[in-house]
Scaffold this active site. Sequence first.
Site, short mmCIF file in Angstrom:
data_model
loop_
_atom_site.label_atom_id
_atom_site.label_comp_id
_atom_site.label_asym_id
_atom_site.label_seq_id
_atom_site.Cartn_x
_atom_site.Cartn_y
_atom_site.Cartn_z
N PHE A 1 0.88 -1.17 0.00
CA PHE A 1 0.00 0.00 0.00
C PHE A 1 0.92 1.22 0.00
O PHE A 1 1.86 1.28 0.80
CB PHE A 1 -0.85 -0.04 1.27
CG PHE A 1 -1.95 0.98 1.33
CD1 PHE A 1 -3.23 0.64 0.91
CD2 PHE A 1 -1.72 2.25 1.81
CE1 PHE A 1 -4.25 1.56 0.99
CE2 PHE A 1 -2.75 3.19 1.88
CZ PHE A 1 -4.02 2.84 1.47
N ASP B 1 2.45 -5.27 8.49
CA ASP B 1 1.27 -4.42 8.38
C ASP B 1 0.06 -5.35 8.26
O ASP B 1 -0.03 -6.15 7.31
CB ASP B 1 1.40 -3.52 7.14
CG ASP B 1 0.23 -2.55 7.03
OD1 ASP B 1 -0.91 -2.95 7.36
OD2 ASP B 1 0.45 -1.41 6.59
N TYR C 1 -10.37 0.53 10.91
CA TYR C 1 -11.62 0.93 10.24
C TYR C 1 -12.01 0.00 9.10
O TYR C 1 -13.00 0.22 8.45
CB TYR C 1 -11.54 2.39 9.75
CG TYR C 1 -10.31 2.71 8.93
CD1 TYR C 1 -10.21 2.34 7.59
CD2 TYR C 1 -9.24 3.38 9.51
CE1 TYR C 1 -9.08 2.63 6.86
CE2 TYR C 1 -8.10 3.68 8.78
CZ TYR C 1 -8.02 3.30 7.45
OH TYR C 1 -6.89 3.58 6.74
N LYS C 2 -11.20 -1.05 8.85
CA LYS C 2 -11.54 -2.02 7.80
C LYS C 2 -12.29 -3.17 8.47
O LYS C 2 -13.43 -3.02 8.87
CB LYS C 2 -10.27 -2.44 7.06
CG LYS C 2 -9.67 -1.26 6.27
CD LYS C 2 -8.31 -1.53 5.67
CE LYS C 2 -7.80 -0.25 4.98
NZ LYS C 2 -6.37 -0.30 4.67
N ARG D 1 -12.61 -4.83 -6.76
CA ARG D 1 -12.28 -5.44 -5.48
C ARG D 1 -13.55 -5.74 -4.70
O ARG D 1 -14.42 -4.88 -4.57
CB ARG D 1 -11.44 -4.45 -4.66
CG ARG D 1 -10.06 -4.92 -4.36
CD ARG D 1 -9.24 -3.92 -3.57
NE ARG D 1 -9.97 -2.97 -2.74
CZ ARG D 1 -9.53 -2.47 -1.59
NH1 ARG D 1 -8.36 -2.89 -1.11
NH2 ARG D 1 -10.21 -1.58 -0.91
C1 LIG Z 1 -5.60 0.86 4.65
C2 LIG Z 1 -4.11 0.75 4.71
C3 LIG Z 1 -3.32 1.78 5.22
C4 LIG Z 1 -3.96 3.06 5.65
O1 LIG Z 1 -3.11 3.94 6.28
P1 LIG Z 1 -3.76 5.19 7.04
O2 LIG Z 1 -2.62 5.87 7.63
O3 LIG Z 1 -4.75 4.63 8.02
O4 LIG Z 1 -4.47 6.02 6.01
C5 LIG Z 1 -1.96 1.58 5.32
N1 LIG Z 1 -1.39 0.42 4.91
C6 LIG Z 1 -2.13 -0.58 4.39
C7 LIG Z 1 -1.47 -1.84 3.98
C8 LIG Z 1 -3.50 -0.45 4.26
O5 LIG Z 1 -4.22 -1.43 3.73
#
Ligand SMILES: *Cc1c(COP(=O)(O)O)cnc(C)c1O
Length: 398
Positions: free
Chosen positions: A127, A196, A221-222, A370
């Site tokens: 990400f 992560d 939040y997921k 997705r």
């Molecule tokens: C959703 C997600 C994030 C989000 O980062 P925020 O700082 O909460 O915006 C980071 N890394 C991964 C792998 C994600 O899926």
Amino acid sequence: MSDLHERARELDAADPLAGHRAEFALDEGTVYLDGNSLGALPAHVPARMADVIGREWGELRIRSWDESGWWTAPERIGDRIAPLVGAAPGRIVVGDSTSVNVFKAVVAATRLAGEGRDEILVDATTFPTDGYIAESAARMTGHRIVPLDPADIPGAAGPRTALALVNHVDYRTGRLHDLPGTTAALRAAGALAVWDLCHSAGALPVGLDAHGVDLAVGCTYKYLNGGPGSPAYLYVAERHQAAFDSPLPGWNSHADPFGMTPGYRAADGAVRGRVGTPDILSTLALEAALDVWDGVDVNAVRAKSLALTDFFLECVRAYVPEGRVVSVTPEAHAERGSQVALSCPDAAAVMPELIARGVVGDLRRPDVLRFGFTPLYVGFADTERAARVLADVLAAAS
Ligand SMILES: *Cc1c(COP(=O)(O)O)cnc(C)c1O
């Protein structure tokens, strides 16, 4: 078609998690397959927030930091998340965004790794925020980023490796990476494993303590349904807690925060991962949202998640003409997270049409549709309907 429809009804009737759907604010007209981006609202959260705002803030005001447990919420909620990711109490603290926690974890890992290790291995498919933050952390600490396919990380770890930052599940393809094997290889090389967990916590067992993970971060939040922008979390293995040296040593992580002394002295334990005043409204919404996990076995969640994604792939194969979409999510269970990603040349036109017809997934440009499967509130009939509507949309587009 009716065969699969009938199968879906039988699978829902036999589903031990089916009763949890009623705990969420969902309308019957929508199949919500975007809980891997923003989890659905647990139905009791608004009443809890009305109390937090009206009574705790409105009436008790400053007293709530003690009397309503606001001050200790980050550690208390960390302990609620702990069993979902296989951590003992006292190892997780909630706060800040995932991005900020990636920064804390990467810099702290370079400090734990010690001198002479100048490489940070980074999952090249990550990400984007993780990669951006790792790159900046590397520049600040004098390290070099080595981008790699996660499968190549175990073989690449060596005497110069300080740490590897890896995603447990790829946000785009839904590929599940080998956390136990990669962690073991990194540790054998004397390096730290930083994971992560954004797309795995709440969807599948993680086993942080059991697999010897060093540090981990994740969002809430997921799959954990904490609400938009709810605080992330940081895990620090017990063996690293005494030496964990945060690059953001704010007053909330001080051993005596109200001593207000000029010199910094780190608190013991997970509290060391805190920075400044927690975002209490979001933090307490998350705490309430976690109630839906009480008594839920993560292994049952995983079993249903795999059954749902298997069934979705089967329905897509049955309903969608060959070649219109291609799954980029691995078939092997050991390599699959809790989503199905379909590549489709008209994805950008197809997703809005799906959403208009009540099937909510999302688009990852340029060509990925997705679909996230959240076992607490998505069922097999939803899954069959999503595949059927996808086939209708594709038929109308051709
Ligand atoms: C959703 C997600 C994030 C989000 O980062 P925020 O700082 O909460 O915006 C980071 N890394 C991964 C792998 C994600 O899926």
